[in-house]
Design a protein around this motif. Sequence first.
Motif, PDB file in Angstrom:
ATOM      1  N   ARG A  26      41.098  27.269  38.076  1.00  0.00           N
ATOM      2  CA  ARG A  26      39.673  27.052  37.844  1.00  0.00           C
ATOM      3  C   ARG A  26      38.959  28.367  37.536  1.00  0.00           C
ATOM      4  NH1 ARG A  26      38.045  21.960  39.330  1.00  0.00           N
ATOM      5  NH2 ARG A  26      39.596  20.729  40.453  1.00  0.00           N
ATOM      6  N   HIS A  27      38.008  28.295  36.572  1.00  0.00           N
ATOM      7  CA  HIS A  27      37.275  29.477  36.148  1.00  0.00           C
ATOM      8  C   HIS A  27      35.827  29.104  35.853  1.00  0.00           C
ATOM      9  CE1 HIS A  27      41.068  31.732  35.583  1.00  0.00           C
ATOM     10  NE2 HIS A  27      41.532  30.543  35.226  1.00  0.00           N
ATOM     11  N   PHE A  28      35.000  30.150  35.728  1.00  0.00           N
ATOM     12  CA  PHE A  28      33.578  29.934  35.470  1.00  0.00           C
ATOM     13  C   PHE A  28      33.089  30.939  34.440  1.00  0.00           C
ATOM     14  CE2 PHE A  28      29.092  30.970  36.488  1.00  0.00           C
ATOM     15  CZ  PHE A  28      28.529  29.723  36.243  1.00  0.00           C
ATOM     16  N   PHE A  29      32.483  30.435  33.375  1.00  0.00           N
ATOM     17  CA  PHE A  29      31.838  31.271  32.363  1.00  0.00           C
ATOM     18  C   PHE A  29      30.331  31.054  32.443  1.00  0.00           C
ATOM     19  CE2 PHE A  29      35.030  32.171  28.673  1.00  0.00           C
ATOM     20  CZ  PHE A  29      35.838  32.868  29.558  1.00  0.00           C
ATOM     21  N   SER A  30      29.597  32.136  32.557  1.00  0.00           N
ATOM     22  CA  SER A  30      28.149  32.133  32.412  1.00  0.00           C
ATOM     23  C   SER A  30      27.825  33.021  31.223  1.00  0.00           C
ATOM     24  CB  SER A  30      27.486  32.698  33.670  1.00  0.00           C
ATOM     25  OG  SER A  30      27.868  34.065  33.841  1.00  0.00           O
ATOM     26  N   PRO A  31      26.589  33.027  30.744  1.00  0.00           N
ATOM     27  CA  PRO A  31      26.242  33.977  29.687  1.00  0.00           C
ATOM     28  C   PRO A  31      26.581  35.418  30.071  1.00  0.00           C
ATOM     29  CG  PRO A  31      24.499  32.360  29.953  1.00  0.00           C
ATOM     30  CD  PRO A  31      25.467  32.115  31.065  1.00  0.00           C
ATOM     31  N   GLU A  32      26.286  35.760  31.323  1.00  0.00           N
ATOM     32  CA  GLU A  32      26.575  37.113  31.787  1.00  0.00           C
ATOM     33  C   GLU A  32      28.084  37.400  31.805  1.00  0.00           C
ATOM     34  OE1 GLU A  32      22.648  35.716  33.271  1.00  0.00           O
ATOM     35  OE2 GLU A  32      24.680  34.880  33.355  1.00  0.00           O
ATOM     36  N   LYS A  33      28.864  36.418  32.255  1.00  0.00           N
ATOM     37  CA  LYS A  33      30.315  36.599  32.310  1.00  0.00           C
ATOM     38  C   LYS A  33      30.901  36.737  30.908  1.00  0.00           C
ATOM     39  CE  LYS A  33      34.317  36.729  34.433  1.00  0.00           C
ATOM     40  NZ  LYS A  33      34.689  37.873  35.299  1.00  0.00           N
ATOM     41  N   SER A  34      30.411  35.941  29.974  1.00  0.00           N
ATOM     42  CA  SER A  34      30.886  36.042  28.599  1.00  0.00           C
ATOM     43  C   SER A  34      30.594  37.429  28.029  1.00  0.00           C
ATOM     44  CB  SER A  34      30.220  34.979  27.722  1.00  0.00           C
ATOM     45  OG  SER A  34      30.594  35.125  26.370  1.00  0.00           O
ATOM     46  N   MET A  35      29.405  37.966  28.304  1.00  0.00           N
ATOM     47  CA  MET A  35      29.070  39.309  27.824  1.00  0.00           C
ATOM     48  C   MET A  35      29.947  40.368  28.493  1.00  0.00           C
ATOM     49  SD  MET A  35      26.766  38.843  25.526  1.00  0.00           S
ATOM     50  CE  MET A  35      27.763  37.377  25.191  1.00  0.00           C
ATOM     51  N   GLU A  36      30.207  40.203  29.777  1.00  0.00           N
ATOM     52  CA  GLU A  36      31.061  41.160  30.492  1.00  0.00           C
ATOM     53  C   GLU A  36      32.473  41.175  29.897  1.00  0.00           C
ATOM     54  OE1 GLU A  36      32.995  41.901  34.939  1.00  0.00           O
ATOM     55  OE2 GLU A  36      31.632  40.213  34.598  1.00  0.00           O
ATOM     56  N   ILE A  37      33.012  39.994  29.631  1.00  0.00           N
ATOM     57  CA  ILE A  37      34.352  39.905  29.043  1.00  0.00           C
ATOM     58  C   ILE A  37      34.365  40.561  27.667  1.00  0.00           C
ATOM     59  CG2 ILE A  37      36.134  38.327  28.196  1.00  0.00           C
ATOM     60  CD1 ILE A  37      35.081  36.302  30.324  1.00  0.00           C
TER      61      ILE A  37
END
Length: 376
Positions: free
Chosen positions: A122-133
């Motif tokens: 299980r994983h979670f993408f937020s706008p912030e997480k997408s930018m961090e990646i």
Amino acid sequence: MNFELKAQDSKSKARAGVLTTAHGEIQTPIFMPVGTVASVKAVHQRELKEDIKAQIILGNTYHLYLRPGTDIINGAGGLHKFMNWDRPILTDSGGYQVYSLSNNNKITEEGVKFKSHIDGSRHFFSPEKSMEIQRNIGADIIMAFDECPPYPSTYEYAKNSMDMTHRWLQRCIDWLKENPELYGFEQSLFPIVQGSTYNDLRKESAETIASHPCDGYAIGGLSVGEPHDEMYAMSDLVCSYLPEDKPRYLMGVGTPANILENIALGVDMFDCVMPTRNGRNGMIFTSEGIINIKNKKWERDFSPLDPNGTSFVDSDYSKAYLRHLFAANEYLGRQIASLHNLRFYLWLVNEAREKIIDGTFASWKNVMVEKLQTRL
């Protein structure tokens, strides 16, 4: 990043430009081969440069996050160094994969919970997480996190999805302001226009997206099963509201004919897995039409794969030989087909650029579109 328009066709909205990034110039209109996991399937980076003449490639945030993982990419000094590619790279945000994995995700205002297609974790993408990646991956162009609504969508769903995509965009912008680049060069954020196939929503989204001063703008949600006429109508509408002095990127499109029609509507950048995916299944795109190399008619055709082609495989191998490789299930056949198709796509957009510059694009396009859809 800088974008400079060099020419515009007088009988259409087609444009020729130059997009300058930290890793080199891109002449538009341009097609970007898809390197999902830091690899364009069956193709060496040297072939991408020297034979296919790719100016920019695309990486996939979702897949690169799952493997090898951003810690490994960061440890290598970013994706350019990890995969030994010194030309521009664009990464998508993971939003399309969220759409395509709709049976395994849950979308909320905060972001998206999903299960890995690899091991079910299980994983979670937020706008912030997408930018961090995407910061850690280090592409020249990065995409804002969005929701890609399915086709068809109800008006209510499409509007709610669009509104959330706009709110997510502001969160992406805010995160990037607070977190500097990691590898010594600027990354350019492209927001994404959504709104399904509803004219008023597409107009609203294009105007909202254009109100943010970004280096370029993308059009999403138009490679999800809608009829081609609706795709063209939405592209035409959106391009009329996006800034003329910035590049426009139509995500995930498409066939050679799709690309030429959208260039005529003012689109500058394209990507699609079709040249390699269809090539691996024996579909060969040429300037005279489409070849299914698995057909028996090619069994004794010892003529060059494509006498008009500009890849080395077009003159080195015959249709009969390529058909034999597919019949024998030899991987070399899939490599040859992928190389040919990718080179053909890059040749096609370069020809379009030259026709725009010399003022003959519209008439050339009409002839080419008819040929490109012919089954040989």
